[in-house]
Design an enzyme around this catalytic site. Structure first.
Site, PDB file in Angstrom:
ATOM      1  N   LYS A 122      -1.433  64.468  58.674  1.00 23.78           N
ATOM      2  CA  LYS A 122      -2.371  63.453  59.174  1.00 23.78           C
ATOM      3  C   LYS A 122      -2.338  62.149  58.363  1.00 23.78           C
ATOM      4  O   LYS A 122      -1.775  62.095  57.270  1.00 23.78           O
ATOM      5  CB  LYS A 122      -3.782  64.051  59.163  1.00 23.78           C
ATOM      6  CG  LYS A 122      -3.959  65.193  60.166  1.00 23.78           C
ATOM      7  CD  LYS A 122      -5.409  65.654  60.206  1.00 23.78           C
ATOM      8  CE  LYS A 122      -5.582  66.781  61.207  1.00 23.78           C
ATOM      9  NZ  LYS A 122      -6.996  67.197  61.303  1.00 23.78           N
ATOM     10  N   TYR A 166      -6.722  65.617  71.476  1.00 24.77           N
ATOM     11  CA  TYR A 166      -7.973  66.204  70.973  1.00 24.77           C
ATOM     12  C   TYR A 166      -9.045  66.292  72.072  1.00 24.77           C
ATOM     13  O   TYR A 166     -10.235  66.362  71.745  1.00 24.77           O
ATOM     14  CB  TYR A 166      -8.494  65.394  69.790  1.00 24.77           C
ATOM     15  CG  TYR A 166      -7.848  65.757  68.460  1.00 24.77           C
ATOM     16  CD1 TYR A 166      -7.898  67.064  67.959  1.00 24.77           C
ATOM     17  CD2 TYR A 166      -7.203  64.800  67.695  1.00 24.77           C
ATOM     18  CE1 TYR A 166      -7.317  67.402  66.748  1.00 24.77           C
ATOM     19  CE2 TYR A 166      -6.617  65.134  66.465  1.00 24.77           C
ATOM     20  CZ  TYR A 166      -6.682  66.445  66.005  1.00 24.77           C
ATOM     21  OH  TYR A 166      -6.118  66.782  64.797  1.00 24.77           O
ATOM     22  N   PHE A 204     -18.191  64.073  66.266  1.00 26.17           N
ATOM     23  CA  PHE A 204     -17.194  63.429  65.414  1.00 26.17           C
ATOM     24  C   PHE A 204     -15.978  62.905  66.191  1.00 26.17           C
ATOM     25  O   PHE A 204     -15.023  62.403  65.605  1.00 26.17           O
ATOM     26  CB  PHE A 204     -16.737  64.388  64.306  1.00 26.17           C
ATOM     27  CG  PHE A 204     -16.159  65.701  64.786  1.00 26.17           C
ATOM     28  CD1 PHE A 204     -14.853  65.797  65.228  1.00 26.17           C
ATOM     29  CD2 PHE A 204     -16.937  66.861  64.780  1.00 26.17           C
ATOM     30  CE1 PHE A 204     -14.316  67.004  65.660  1.00 26.17           C
ATOM     31  CE2 PHE A 204     -16.418  68.078  65.205  1.00 26.17           C
ATOM     32  CZ  PHE A 204     -15.096  68.143  65.647  1.00 26.17           C
ATOM     33  N   ARG A 224      -1.811  78.795  59.640  1.00 29.54           N
ATOM     34  CA  ARG A 224      -3.267  78.660  59.465  1.00 29.54           C
ATOM     35  C   ARG A 224      -3.681  79.122  58.062  1.00 29.54           C
ATOM     36  O   ARG A 224      -4.550  78.530  57.443  1.00 29.54           O
ATOM     37  CB  ARG A 224      -4.017  79.394  60.574  1.00 29.54           C
ATOM     38  CG  ARG A 224      -3.824  78.688  61.925  1.00 29.54           C
ATOM     39  CD  ARG A 224      -4.660  79.250  63.021  1.00 29.54           C
ATOM     40  NE  ARG A 224      -6.061  78.860  62.894  1.00 29.54           N
ATOM     41  CZ  ARG A 224      -6.526  77.644  63.165  1.00 29.54           C
ATOM     42  NH1 ARG A 224      -5.711  76.669  63.543  1.00 29.54           N
ATOM     43  NH2 ARG A 224      -7.807  77.378  63.038  1.00 29.54           N
ATOM     44  N   THR A 280     -10.695  74.467  57.740  1.00 29.86           N
ATOM     45  CA  THR A 280     -10.815  73.068  58.206  1.00 29.86           C
ATOM     46  C   THR A 280     -11.521  72.210  57.158  1.00 29.86           C
ATOM     47  O   THR A 280     -11.095  71.097  56.855  1.00 29.86           O
ATOM     48  CB  THR A 280     -11.615  73.031  59.531  1.00 29.86           C
ATOM     49  OG1 THR A 280     -10.942  73.856  60.476  1.00 29.86           O
ATOM     50  CG2 THR A 280     -11.719  71.618  60.069  1.00 29.86           C
ATOM     51  N   ARG A 317      -5.041  72.349  52.340  1.00 32.59           N
ATOM     52  CA  ARG A 317      -6.303  71.595  52.394  1.00 32.59           C
ATOM     53  C   ARG A 317      -7.071  71.657  51.074  1.00 32.59           C
ATOM     54  O   ARG A 317      -7.704  70.676  50.690  1.00 32.59           O
ATOM     55  CB  ARG A 317      -7.133  72.085  53.573  1.00 32.59           C
ATOM     56  CG  ARG A 317      -6.574  71.573  54.916  1.00 32.59           C
ATOM     57  CD  ARG A 317      -7.180  72.288  56.065  1.00 32.59           C
ATOM     58  NE  ARG A 317      -6.842  71.691  57.350  1.00 32.59           N
ATOM     59  CZ  ARG A 317      -6.973  72.327  58.513  1.00 32.59           C
ATOM     60  NH1 ARG A 317      -7.418  73.576  58.536  1.00 32.59           N
ATOM     61  NH2 ARG A 317      -6.663  71.730  59.640  1.00 32.59           N
ATOM     62  N   ASN A 371      -8.435  65.909  56.586  1.00 31.54           N
ATOM     63  CA  ASN A 371      -8.079  67.210  56.020  1.00 31.54           C
ATOM     64  C   ASN A 371      -6.572  67.477  56.024  1.00 31.54           C
ATOM     65  O   ASN A 371      -6.120  68.608  56.040  1.00 31.54           O
ATOM     66  CB  ASN A 371      -8.873  68.329  56.708  1.00 31.54           C
ATOM     67  CG  ASN A 371      -8.567  68.447  58.179  1.00 31.54           C
ATOM     68  OD1 ASN A 371      -7.817  67.640  58.737  1.00 31.54           O
ATOM     69  ND2 ASN A 371      -9.128  69.446  58.840  1.00 31.54           N
ATOM     70  N   HIS A 417      -2.991  69.394  60.628  1.00 33.26           N
ATOM     71  CA  HIS A 417      -3.455  70.134  61.807  1.00 33.26           C
ATOM     72  C   HIS A 417      -2.442  71.228  62.080  1.00 33.26           C
ATOM     73  O   HIS A 417      -1.237  71.027  61.887  1.00 33.26           O
ATOM     74  CB  HIS A 417      -3.522  69.201  63.031  1.00 33.26           C
ATOM     75  CG  HIS A 417      -3.593  69.952  64.335  1.00 33.26           C
ATOM     76  ND1 HIS A 417      -4.783  70.383  64.868  1.00 33.26           N
ATOM     77  CD2 HIS A 417      -2.623  70.383  65.186  1.00 33.26           C
ATOM     78  CE1 HIS A 417      -4.535  71.041  65.990  1.00 33.26           C
ATOM     79  NE2 HIS A 417      -3.238  71.050  66.207  1.00 33.26           N
ATOM     80  N   GLU A 442       1.182  72.110  72.583  1.00 33.03           N
ATOM     81  CA  GLU A 442       1.197  70.986  71.630  1.00 33.03           C
ATOM     82  C   GLU A 442       2.636  70.574  71.301  1.00 33.03           C
ATOM     83  O   GLU A 442       2.929  69.388  71.157  1.00 33.03           O
ATOM     84  CB  GLU A 442       0.402  71.366  70.373  1.00 33.03           C
ATOM     85  CG  GLU A 442      -1.093  71.500  70.676  1.00 33.03           C
ATOM     86  CD  GLU A 442      -1.941  72.002  69.509  1.00 33.03           C
ATOM     87  OE1 GLU A 442      -1.374  72.371  68.449  1.00 33.03           O
ATOM     88  OE2 GLU A 442      -3.175  72.005  69.654  1.00 33.03           O
TER      89      GLU A 442
HETATM   90  P1  CMP Z   1      -8.016  69.833  63.290  1.00 32.96           P
HETATM   91  O1  CMP Z   1      -7.633  71.191  62.859  1.00 32.96           O
HETATM   92  O2  CMP Z   1      -6.929  68.850  63.558  1.00 32.96           O
HETATM   93  O3  CMP Z   1      -8.938  69.940  64.603  1.00 32.96           O
HETATM   94  C1  CMP Z   1      -9.946  69.013  64.913  1.00 32.96           C
HETATM   95  C2  CMP Z   1     -10.195  68.013  63.828  1.00 32.96           C
HETATM   96  O4  CMP Z   1     -11.464  67.387  63.884  1.00 32.96           O
HETATM   97  C3  CMP Z   1     -10.209  68.728  62.485  1.00 32.96           C
HETATM   98  O5  CMP Z   1      -8.956  69.191  62.137  1.00 32.96           O
HETATM   99  C4  CMP Z   1     -10.797  67.650  61.600  1.00 32.96           C
HETATM  100  O6  CMP Z   1      -9.860  66.633  61.267  1.00 32.96           O
HETATM  101  C5  CMP Z   1     -11.842  67.085  62.556  1.00 32.96           C
HETATM  102  N1  CMP Z   1     -13.151  67.700  62.324  1.00 32.96           N
HETATM  103  C6  CMP Z   1     -13.510  68.968  62.517  1.00 32.96           C
HETATM  104  N2  CMP Z   1     -14.799  69.171  62.216  1.00 32.96           N
HETATM  105  C7  CMP Z   1     -15.274  67.980  61.829  1.00 32.96           C
HETATM  106  C8  CMP Z   1     -16.540  67.535  61.404  1.00 32.96           C
HETATM  107  N3  CMP Z   1     -17.574  68.358  61.299  1.00 32.96           N
HETATM  108  N4  CMP Z   1     -16.672  66.239  61.089  1.00 32.96           N
HETATM  109  C9  CMP Z   1     -15.607  65.390  61.187  1.00 32.96           C
HETATM  110  N5  CMP Z   1     -14.372  65.764  61.608  1.00 32.96           N
HETATM  111  C10 CMP Z   1     -14.201  67.042  61.912  1.00 32.96           C
END
Ligand code: CMP
Length: 134
Positions: free
Chosen positions: A9, A49, A57, A85, A91, A102, A112, A115, A126
């Protein structure tokens, strides 16, 4: 052998740590069989997304994902979805295990660093989304 899809990312490309992340991926036994550095368009990010479109968010996530280039990747290995994973960690980096990408690199729950697909079906979709024409 199976495949999963990964994104390194914007927080990671911005900090020039994509090689460090790839090194962890490779040390885990996963193989990077395709990757490219791209700048996501707003439309691409929103479509990718779309499952999160009603989340509070969402707008912030889209703005983050288009803020800098990303690396999109196809990873291959035994149980690739599950394995990646585990390698990524939770996450929210506060909940991620030691040694995970992470835990080592993520700045917060949004920035983070990586993905990874959450199911074999999503991995296929994807990968198609970013690599189908190749
Ligand atoms: P990802 O695994 O790419 O899937 C969705 C993304 O949304 C996640 O990683 C984060 O980058 C973002 N995300 C998930 N939860 C939150 C949250 N509570 N606040 C802000 N961003 C979030």
């Amino acid at each position: 052998m199976s495949k999963t899809f990964s994104i390194i990312k914007p927080d990671a490309t911005k900090r020039n740590i994509t090689g460090s992340i790839n090194s962890i991926i490779e040390k885990s036994g996963l193989r990077i069989i395709a990757q490219k550095r791209i700048k996501l368009s707003k439309i691409q990010a929103e479509e990718f997304y779309s499952v999160h479109k009603d989340k509070p968010f969402f707008n912030e996530l889209i703005n983050f994902m288009i803020s800098e280039p990303v690396i999109v990747q196809v990873l291959s290995g035994i149980d690739a979805v599950e394995k990646y994973r585990k390698v990524m960690g939770a996450t929210n980096p506060e909940n991620a295990e030691e040694g995970t990408i992470r835990k080592l690199f993520a700045l917060n729950v949004q920035e983070n660093s990586v993905h990874g697909s959450d199911s074999i079906d999503n991995a296929r979709n994807e990968i198609d989304f970013f690599f189908k024409s190749e």
